[in-house]
Motif scaffolding. Structure first.
Motif, mmCIF file in Angstrom:
data_model
loop_
_atom_site.group_PDB
_atom_site.id
_atom_site.type_symbol
_atom_site.label_atom_id
_atom_site.label_comp_id
_atom_site.label_asym_id
_atom_site.label_seq_id
_atom_site.Cartn_x
_atom_site.Cartn_y
_atom_site.Cartn_z
ATOM 1 N N VAL A 202 -19.714 -23.849 -35.762
ATOM 2 C CA VAL A 202 -19.432 -23.098 -34.559
ATOM 3 C C VAL A 202 -18.425 -22.075 -34.979
ATOM 4 N N TRP A 203 -17.600 -22.505 -35.899
ATOM 5 C CA TRP A 203 -16.437 -21.899 -36.528
ATOM 6 C C TRP A 203 -16.786 -20.496 -36.977
ATOM 7 N N PRO A 204 -16.154 -19.493 -37.130
ATOM 8 C CA PRO A 204 -16.385 -18.147 -37.530
ATOM 9 C C PRO A 204 -16.493 -18.268 -39.268
ATOM 10 N N ALA A 205 -17.379 -17.955 -39.652
ATOM 11 C CA ALA A 205 -17.553 -17.862 -41.301
ATOM 12 C C ALA A 205 -16.694 -16.839 -41.958
ATOM 13 N N TRP A 217 -6.039 -17.133 -35.835
ATOM 14 C CA TRP A 217 -6.433 -18.627 -35.453
ATOM 15 C C TRP A 217 -7.692 -19.158 -36.286
ATOM 16 N N VAL A 218 -8.506 -18.193 -36.930
ATOM 17 C CA VAL A 218 -9.667 -18.693 -37.800
ATOM 18 C C VAL A 218 -9.062 -19.402 -39.015
ATOM 19 N N GLY A 219 -7.925 -19.074 -39.359
ATOM 20 C CA GLY A 219 -7.370 -19.703 -40.490
ATOM 21 C C GLY A 219 -6.872 -21.086 -40.359
ATOM 22 N N LEU A 220 -7.150 -21.830 -38.989
ATOM 23 C CA LEU A 220 -6.781 -23.144 -38.647
ATOM 24 C C LEU A 220 -8.035 -24.106 -39.285
ATOM 25 N N HIS A 221 -9.204 -23.712 -39.513
ATOM 26 C CA HIS A 221 -10.454 -24.337 -40.058
ATOM 27 C C HIS A 221 -11.254 -23.305 -41.063
ATOM 28 N N ALA A 222 -10.817 -22.426 -41.554
ATOM 29 C CA ALA A 222 -11.618 -21.542 -42.753
ATOM 30 C C ALA A 222 -10.467 -20.941 -43.437
ATOM 31 N N GLN A 223 -10.691 -20.637 -44.930
ATOM 32 C CA GLN A 223 -9.932 -19.884 -45.776
ATOM 33 C C GLN A 223 -10.201 -18.381 -45.249
ATOM 34 N N TYR A 237 -5.466 -23.177 -47.579
ATOM 35 C CA TYR A 237 -5.374 -24.474 -46.837
ATOM 36 C C TYR A 237 -5.530 -24.380 -45.552
ATOM 37 N N PRO A 238 -6.668 -24.217 -44.905
ATOM 38 C CA PRO A 238 -6.642 -24.322 -43.310
ATOM 39 C C PRO A 238 -6.022 -25.567 -42.743
ATOM 40 N N LEU A 239 -5.157 -25.396 -41.796
ATOM 41 C CA LEU A 239 -4.294 -26.303 -41.241
ATOM 42 C C LEU A 239 -4.885 -27.616 -40.535
ATOM 43 N N LEU A 240 -5.859 -27.329 -39.639
ATOM 44 C CA LEU A 240 -6.100 -28.413 -38.543
ATOM 45 C C LEU A 240 -6.489 -29.665 -39.178
ATOM 46 N N PRO A 241 -7.418 -29.963 -40.290
ATOM 47 C CA PRO A 241 -7.528 -31.336 -40.582
ATOM 48 C C PRO A 241 -6.286 -31.839 -41.387
ATOM 49 N N TRP A 242 -5.374 -31.120 -42.108
ATOM 50 C CA TRP A 242 -4.232 -31.419 -42.711
ATOM 51 C C TRP A 242 -3.135 -32.129 -41.710
ATOM 52 N N ILE A 243 -3.197 -31.512 -40.378
ATOM 53 C CA ILE A 243 -2.434 -32.197 -39.154
ATOM 54 C C ILE A 243 -3.000 -33.589 -38.756
ATOM 55 N N GLY A 244 -4.389 -33.776 -38.904
ATOM 56 C CA GLY A 244 -4.734 -35.087 -38.665
ATOM 57 C C GLY A 244 -4.389 -35.987 -39.608
ATOM 58 N N VAL A 245 -4.104 -35.448 -40.949
ATOM 59 C CA VAL A 245 -3.668 -36.500 -42.347
ATOM 60 C C VAL A 245 -2.267 -36.813 -41.932
ATOM 61 N N MET A 246 -1.289 -35.827 -41.514
ATOM 62 C CA MET A 246 -0.089 -36.074 -41.346
ATOM 63 C C MET A 246 0.091 -37.250 -40.174
ATOM 64 N N LEU A 247 -0.568 -36.989 -39.034
ATOM 65 C CA LEU A 247 -0.563 -38.013 -37.646
ATOM 66 C C LEU A 247 -0.870 -39.263 -38.299
ATOM 67 N N MET A 248 -1.899 -39.333 -39.181
ATOM 68 C CA MET A 248 -2.444 -40.686 -39.594
ATOM 69 C C MET A 248 -1.497 -41.371 -40.315
ATOM 70 N N GLY A 249 -0.739 -40.778 -41.379
ATOM 71 C CA GLY A 249 0.359 -41.120 -42.305
ATOM 72 C C GLY A 249 1.414 -41.680 -41.380
ATOM 73 N N TYR A 250 1.846 -40.711 -40.261
ATOM 74 C CA TYR A 250 3.187 -41.363 -39.409
ATOM 75 C C TYR A 250 2.665 -42.553 -38.519
ATOM 76 N N GLY A 251 1.249 -42.615 -38.097
ATOM 77 C CA GLY A 251 0.657 -43.730 -37.291
ATOM 78 C C GLY A 251 0.739 -45.022 -38.259
ATOM 79 N N THR A 252 0.495 -44.782 -39.400
ATOM 80 C CA THR A 252 0.469 -46.272 -40.052
ATOM 81 C C THR A 252 1.574 -46.783 -40.877
ATOM 82 N N ALA A 253 2.929 -45.987 -40.532
ATOM 83 C CA ALA A 253 4.181 -46.584 -41.138
ATOM 84 C C ALA A 253 4.440 -47.817 -40.814
ATOM 85 N N PRO A 254 4.005 -48.404 -39.596
ATOM 86 C CA PRO A 254 4.297 -49.872 -39.328
ATOM 87 C C PRO A 254 3.709 -50.706 -40.436
ATOM 88 N N LEU A 255 2.595 -50.306 -41.005
ATOM 89 C CA LEU A 255 2.006 -51.149 -42.002
ATOM 90 C C LEU A 255 2.908 -51.499 -43.089
#
Length: 431
Positions: A202-205, A217-223, A237-255
């Motif tokens: 569904v994202w603009p190509a 805003w298309v640059g959030l998920h497309a080059q 580097y479209p931003l949206l997935p990398w935000i997910g990676v950053m949040l996961m890294g933060y969330g796993t810090a207690p490990l």
């Protein structure tokens, strides 16, 4: 702590030597030992630094390839006739950006033990804004050597928004998200990683990083690209997935705050699960990767097609393929021999200095090679993919240049790591 260096350090203290009178070799050894001691603190882990150092060293081969390898392809993975050697030279560097972003989140999570929520928010916001400015003005200049602008961009100044940009922007998002706690950040990050490929249909190509025909805003998920005033922003580097990676890294810090045996067991379990999930989902081909694979004429060609998953933006399978093995390696990091571990830790404790310096060094060496080969220096004051036809060296020579770059930057990183281990000035956290 290594017994030998501990004895040397104790002897220095017992005999009452002043620091300037201690031989330089012992000073350096004690500095490294102190840095190793700092890994016992909640926010400093040698295993994280070593993994970060490893991916930094690996990353450099990709950038040397950009500026030295014959052909200078932006992404050789898009070439169906790619050789196995070039494919795996490029493929191994896929591990770099996910590990960088994930560990940046992890390091932020470990800092919560010594910073209040308000202080963390302020630090992450300022650090993120700083990184974006560095990407915009310092790193983009290193890529092009053309701060005055380039003809292919209509005379505008090229600004390539790459991994430093996504780390900075993701930190700004994390500055707000960390208020919800690490568990919530982990859940949100995992949801982004798992679900963002639902946007593929569904994202603009776009037609790539020079496509300016879309809103920002298309640059959030497309080059794509944005031409604004004197600047030409390229967004590989479209931003949206990398935000997910950053949040996961933060969330796993207690490990990473758990005892080593439990931490490594859980890292190993996660890594094996993620890697198995990649293999299964890729084989089935039902979700998580927009680039399908098929049986090719030879086994190696089939393997290449199977491993050729999407980085821009990073698909779910791309992240499983990279973060899974990275977790497995991190689980075994403590077993790496010191002769390998210590240099990697040095690089991993000065990642920002290495990143900025290695781009200027690589581009400068490329200019020198171009002059030696009979080209005008001005032909190299641009991006590597605009270098003149006939320039470049083969893959073996590219690896030799890579080794030279690593060797030349080691003293700088050792000095920066030593300074950061001895001093705690606030500005050092921005280097």
């Amino acid at each position: 702590m290594d017994v030998g260096w501990a004895a040397s350090y104790s002897a220095i203290a017992i005999h009452g030597y002043t620091w300037p009178s201690v031989p330089p070799a012992i000073q350096e050894a004690v500095a490294i030992t102190r840095a190793d001691d700092s890994s016992r603190r909640a926010y400093r882990l040698s295993s994280i630094d070593m993994v970060r150092g490893l991916v930094i060293v690996i990353m450099a081969i990709d950038h040397v390839r950009d500026y030295f390898n014959i052909g200078g392809e932006v992404d050789p993975m898009a070439n169906p006739r790619i050789s196995a050697a070039l494919f795996f030279t490029r493929w191994i560097t896929h591990y770099c950006a996910p590990v960088f972003v994930f560990l940046a989140g992890t390091s932020a999570g470990l800092m919560t033990a010594r910073k209040s929520q308000t202080a963390m928010a302020a630090f992450l916001f300022k650090r993120g804004a700083w990184l974006i400015l560095i990407e915009w003005f310092v790193i983009s200049t290193a890529w092009s050597f053309a701060p005055w602008g380039l003809e292919p961009f209509g005379g505008r100044v090229g600004v390539v928004m790459q991994v430093i940009w996504v780390i900075g922007a993701s930190m700004i998002v994390l500055a707000g998200a960390q208020c919800f706690g690490q568990r919530v950040c982990l859940v949100i990050g995992a949801a982004i990683l798992v679900c963002h490929n639902l946007l593929d249909s569904v994202w603009p190509a776009t037609s790539g990083i020079t496509d300016t025909a879309h809103p920002w805003w298309v640059g959030l998920h497309a080059q794509m690209a944005v031409a604004s005033g004197p600047f030409f922003f390229l967004i590989p580097y479209p931003l949206l997935p990398w935000i997910g990676v950053m949040l996961m890294g933060y969330g796993t810090a207690p490990l990473f705050q758990q005892p080593a045996a439990r931490r490594n067991a859980r890292l190993l379990a996660f890594g094996m699960t993620a890697t198995a999930a990649f293999a299964a989902l890729r084989a089935i081909g039902v979700y998580g990767e927009p680039n399908p694979w098929q049986i090719q004429d030879t086994p190696i060609a089939t393997l290449i097609d199977f491993l050729n998953v999407t980085k821009y933006p990073p698909s779910l399978l791309f992240l499983l393929m990279t973060l899974g093995p990275a977790a497995i390696f991190c689980a075994h990091a403590d077993r790496v021999p010191d002769v390998i571990k210590r240099p990697l830790i040095v690089f991993g404790r000065a990642p920002f200095a290495f990143y900025v310096a290695h781009l200027y060094l690589i581009h400068g060496l490329a200019v020198a090679l171009g002059i030696i080969r009979g080209f005008d220096a001005s032909a190299f004051l641009t991006y590597g993919f605009f270098f003149p036809e006939g320039y470049g060296i083969g893959l073996p020579g590219t690896y030799l240049v890579w080794g030279l770059v690593i060797a030349m930057l080691y003293p700088l990183c050792r000095w920066v790591a030593s300074v950061k281990s001895r001093r705690h000035d606030w500005w050092l956290s921005y280097l």
